[in-house]
Design an enzyme around this catalytic site. Sequence first.
Site, PDB file in Angstrom:
ATOM      1  N   ARG A   1     -37.770  35.112 -31.368  1.00 41.08           N
ATOM      2  CA  ARG A   1     -37.508  36.517 -31.684  1.00 41.08           C
ATOM      3  C   ARG A   1     -37.741  36.748 -33.170  1.00 41.08           C
ATOM      4  O   ARG A   1     -37.454  35.884 -33.998  1.00 41.08           O
ATOM      5  CB  ARG A   1     -36.050  36.886 -31.336  1.00 41.08           C
ATOM      6  CG  ARG A   1     -35.771  37.001 -29.833  1.00 41.08           C
ATOM      7  CD  ARG A   1     -36.459  38.196 -29.202  1.00 41.08           C
ATOM      8  NE  ARG A   1     -36.156  38.355 -27.795  1.00 41.08           N
ATOM      9  CZ  ARG A   1     -36.909  37.904 -26.781  1.00 41.08           C
ATOM     10  NH1 ARG A   1     -38.036  37.271 -27.032  1.00 41.08           N
ATOM     11  NH2 ARG A   1     -36.552  38.115 -25.529  1.00 41.08           N
TER      12      ARG A   1
ATOM     13  N   HIS B   1     -46.688  39.252 -29.336  1.00 38.87           N
ATOM     14  CA  HIS B   1     -45.628  38.860 -28.395  1.00 38.87           C
ATOM     15  C   HIS B   1     -46.230  38.493 -27.025  1.00 38.87           C
ATOM     16  O   HIS B   1     -45.886  39.091 -25.993  1.00 38.87           O
ATOM     17  CB  HIS B   1     -44.590  39.988 -28.251  1.00 38.87           C
ATOM     18  CG  HIS B   1     -43.262  39.505 -27.730  1.00 38.87           C
ATOM     19  ND1 HIS B   1     -42.057  39.972 -28.186  1.00 38.87           N
ATOM     20  CD2 HIS B   1     -42.962  38.583 -26.784  1.00 38.87           C
ATOM     21  CE1 HIS B   1     -41.069  39.366 -27.538  1.00 38.87           C
ATOM     22  NE2 HIS B   1     -41.597  38.514 -26.674  1.00 38.87           N
TER      23      HIS B   1
HETATM   24  P1  NAP Z   1     -32.623  28.431 -23.016  1.00 38.74           P
HETATM   25  O1  NAP Z   1     -33.039  27.611 -21.835  1.00 38.74           O
HETATM   26  O2  NAP Z   1     -31.364  29.206 -22.943  1.00 38.74           O
HETATM   27  O3  NAP Z   1     -32.566  27.432 -24.257  1.00 38.74           O
HETATM   28  C1  NAP Z   1     -31.961  27.773 -25.459  1.00 38.74           C
HETATM   29  C2  NAP Z   1     -31.848  26.529 -26.342  1.00 38.74           C
HETATM   30  O4  NAP Z   1     -31.378  26.919 -27.631  1.00 38.74           O
HETATM   31  C3  NAP Z   1     -30.849  25.503 -25.795  1.00 38.74           C
HETATM   32  O5  NAP Z   1     -31.322  24.186 -26.010  1.00 38.74           O
HETATM   33  C4  NAP Z   1     -29.607  25.755 -26.673  1.00 38.74           C
HETATM   34  O6  NAP Z   1     -28.783  24.613 -26.873  1.00 38.74           O
HETATM   35  C5  NAP Z   1     -30.272  26.114 -27.984  1.00 38.74           C
HETATM   36  N1  NAP Z   1     -29.346  26.858 -28.843  1.00 38.74           N
HETATM   37  C6  NAP Z   1     -28.724  28.045 -28.583  1.00 38.74           C
HETATM   38  N2  NAP Z   1     -27.926  28.382 -29.619  1.00 38.74           N
HETATM   39  C7  NAP Z   1     -28.034  27.396 -30.535  1.00 38.74           C
HETATM   40  C8  NAP Z   1     -27.445  27.154 -31.796  1.00 38.74           C
HETATM   41  N3  NAP Z   1     -26.558  28.016 -32.335  1.00 38.74           N
HETATM   42  N4  NAP Z   1     -27.765  26.023 -32.452  1.00 38.74           N
HETATM   43  C9  NAP Z   1     -28.642  25.133 -31.920  1.00 38.74           C
HETATM   44  N5  NAP Z   1     -29.242  25.293 -30.724  1.00 38.74           N
HETATM   45  C10 NAP Z   1     -28.933  26.414 -30.042  1.00 38.74           C
HETATM   46  O7  NAP Z   1     -33.780  29.463 -23.392  1.00 38.74           O
HETATM   47  P2  NAP Z   1     -35.340  29.402 -23.054  1.00 38.74           P
HETATM   48  O8  NAP Z   1     -35.584  29.863 -21.667  1.00 38.74           O
HETATM   49  O9  NAP Z   1     -35.861  28.080 -23.461  1.00 38.74           O
HETATM   50  O10 NAP Z   1     -35.892  30.543 -24.030  1.00 38.74           O
HETATM   51  C11 NAP Z   1     -35.695  30.474 -25.428  1.00 38.74           C
HETATM   52  C12 NAP Z   1     -36.069  31.792 -26.082  1.00 38.74           C
HETATM   53  O11 NAP Z   1     -37.478  31.943 -26.103  1.00 38.74           O
HETATM   54  C13 NAP Z   1     -35.587  33.053 -25.381  1.00 38.74           C
HETATM   55  O12 NAP Z   1     -34.233  33.320 -25.681  1.00 38.74           O
HETATM   56  C14 NAP Z   1     -36.512  34.116 -25.926  1.00 38.74           C
HETATM   57  O13 NAP Z   1     -35.964  34.691 -27.095  1.00 38.74           O
HETATM   58  C15 NAP Z   1     -37.764  33.335 -26.318  1.00 38.74           C
HETATM   59  N6  NAP Z   1     -38.921  33.708 -25.486  1.00 38.74           N
HETATM   60  C16 NAP Z   1     -40.025  34.243 -26.103  1.00 38.74           C
HETATM   61  C17 NAP Z   1     -41.135  34.567 -25.344  1.00 38.74           C
HETATM   62  C18 NAP Z   1     -42.377  35.102 -26.007  1.00 38.74           C
HETATM   63  O14 NAP Z   1     -43.314  35.519 -25.316  1.00 38.74           O
HETATM   64  N7  NAP Z   1     -42.467  35.086 -27.310  1.00 38.74           N
HETATM   65  C19 NAP Z   1     -41.149  34.358 -23.959  1.00 38.74           C
HETATM   66  C20 NAP Z   1     -40.011  33.815 -23.369  1.00 38.74           C
HETATM   67  C21 NAP Z   1     -38.900  33.487 -24.144  1.00 38.74           C
HETATM   68  P3  NAP Z   1     -27.977  23.944 -25.628  1.00 38.74           P
HETATM   69  O15 NAP Z   1     -29.057  23.289 -24.796  1.00 38.74           O
HETATM   70  O16 NAP Z   1     -27.104  22.969 -26.281  1.00 38.74           O
HETATM   71  O17 NAP Z   1     -27.292  25.075 -24.927  1.00 38.74           O
HETATM   72  C1  GLV Z   2     -39.975  37.393 -23.739  1.00 39.69           C
HETATM   73  O1  GLV Z   2     -39.934  37.481 -24.924  1.00 39.69           O
HETATM   74  C2  GLV Z   2     -38.907  36.896 -22.939  1.00 39.69           C
HETATM   75  O2  GLV Z   2     -37.798  36.731 -23.458  1.00 39.69           O
HETATM   76  O3  GLV Z   2     -39.147  36.641 -21.736  1.00 39.69           O
END
Ligand code: NAP
Ligand code: GLV
Length: 306
Positions: free
Chosen positions: A221, A269
């Site tokens: 983000r 994005h």
């Molecule tokens: P997720 O499965 O919820 O993983 C989040 C990770 O971040 C987990 O390993 C979590 O730790 C860690 N985390 C959270 N808070 C933290 C903190 N304070 N300190 C250290 N580590 C922390 O999420 P995801 O599905 O991988 O997605 C991640 C992010 O990618 C989304 O939230 C979104 O913003 C972004 N995204 C972007 C796009 C794009 O097109 N640009 C697309 C999809 C997603 P734990 O494992 O210990 O809980």
């Molecule tokens: C895109 O940014 C998503 O969070 O899926």
Amino acid sequence: MNITFCCTNTDPEPWLAGLRAALPQAKIELWQTGASPADYAVVWAPPQQFFDEQPQLKAVFAIGAGVDALLKLRLPASASFVRLDDAGMAVQMAEYVCHAVIRHFRELDVYAADISQGRWTAHPPRNRADFPVGVMGLGVLGQRVVQALTHFEFPVNGWSRTAKAIEGIRGFHGDEQRDDFLAASRILVNLLPLTVDTQGIMNRSTLSRLQPGGYVINVARGAHLVDEDLLALLDSGHLAGATLDVFRTEPLPVDHPFWRHPNITITPHTSARTLRETSIAQIAGKLLALQRGELVAGLVDVGRGY
Ligand code: NAP
Ligand code: GLV
């Protein structure tokens, strides 16, 4: 069962058709003001009025992975919130991040500039061991990214909130290990959710801890990054460049310096797109599982913020 659809960033018709095909037993309508109460909702960026009028919802399915914008709204207290769990995004994120890492490591932009000037120049090979990659966030997407990076034999560090044991990765966790994680990394990849704890996490102080010649890849983000701190560290030479897919304001304003900075690559994005058919199949499966009283992956912990 009634399902209401309220996604402000997409053409609703193909989604409605797909959801109706996947859940023929359900009545599925596009939400509009004054719509009758629904049991479930499929949403992206709904207005506050949506939740104010639908306080009875049992579960709300987001058609994305990050739920930071959703959690800023006043939400129905009794609803569960479910985000997309991979749904075809992890492999896209792995492609995007590996591409950015390799483009930087192999100096492909330098070669492109040389070639455009008619220069046939081979630069000295670089040592992979000098380009350790640190991935912040080892969730659904981060784990797939670190796995992909290890195939190219980069040294990979990972940082998460809770400890993880991932083969081939040097793991760090919690605030107390963050500085060591940064100091061990030269290329930084951000895959954290946006929460009160992670907002502005890439700032002058943290980015200064990266190894000299650092490189930043932000695919999570825009509000994770303090824009002016990145620009200052690029100007000072401590950072070599950045690939940015997400921004504090999207679309990125036309006068923003990121558009024209020679060492910043931007994309709109698009690093991991929501894939409609895969997402509909996942949402339909989870909705039926919730109805049977089963647990589903991707349940959001509203208090934690992700
Ligand atoms: P997720 O499965 O919820 O993983 C989040 C990770 O971040 C987990 O390993 C979590 O730790 C860690 N985390 C959270 N808070 C933290 C903190 N304070 N300190 C250290 N580590 C922390 O999420 P995801 O599905 O991988 O997605 C991640 C992010 O990618 C989304 O939230 C979104 O913003 C972004 N995204 C972007 C796009 C794009 O097109 N640009 C697309 C999809 C997603 P734990 O494992 O210990 O809980
Ligand atoms: C895109 O940014 C998503 O969070 O899926």
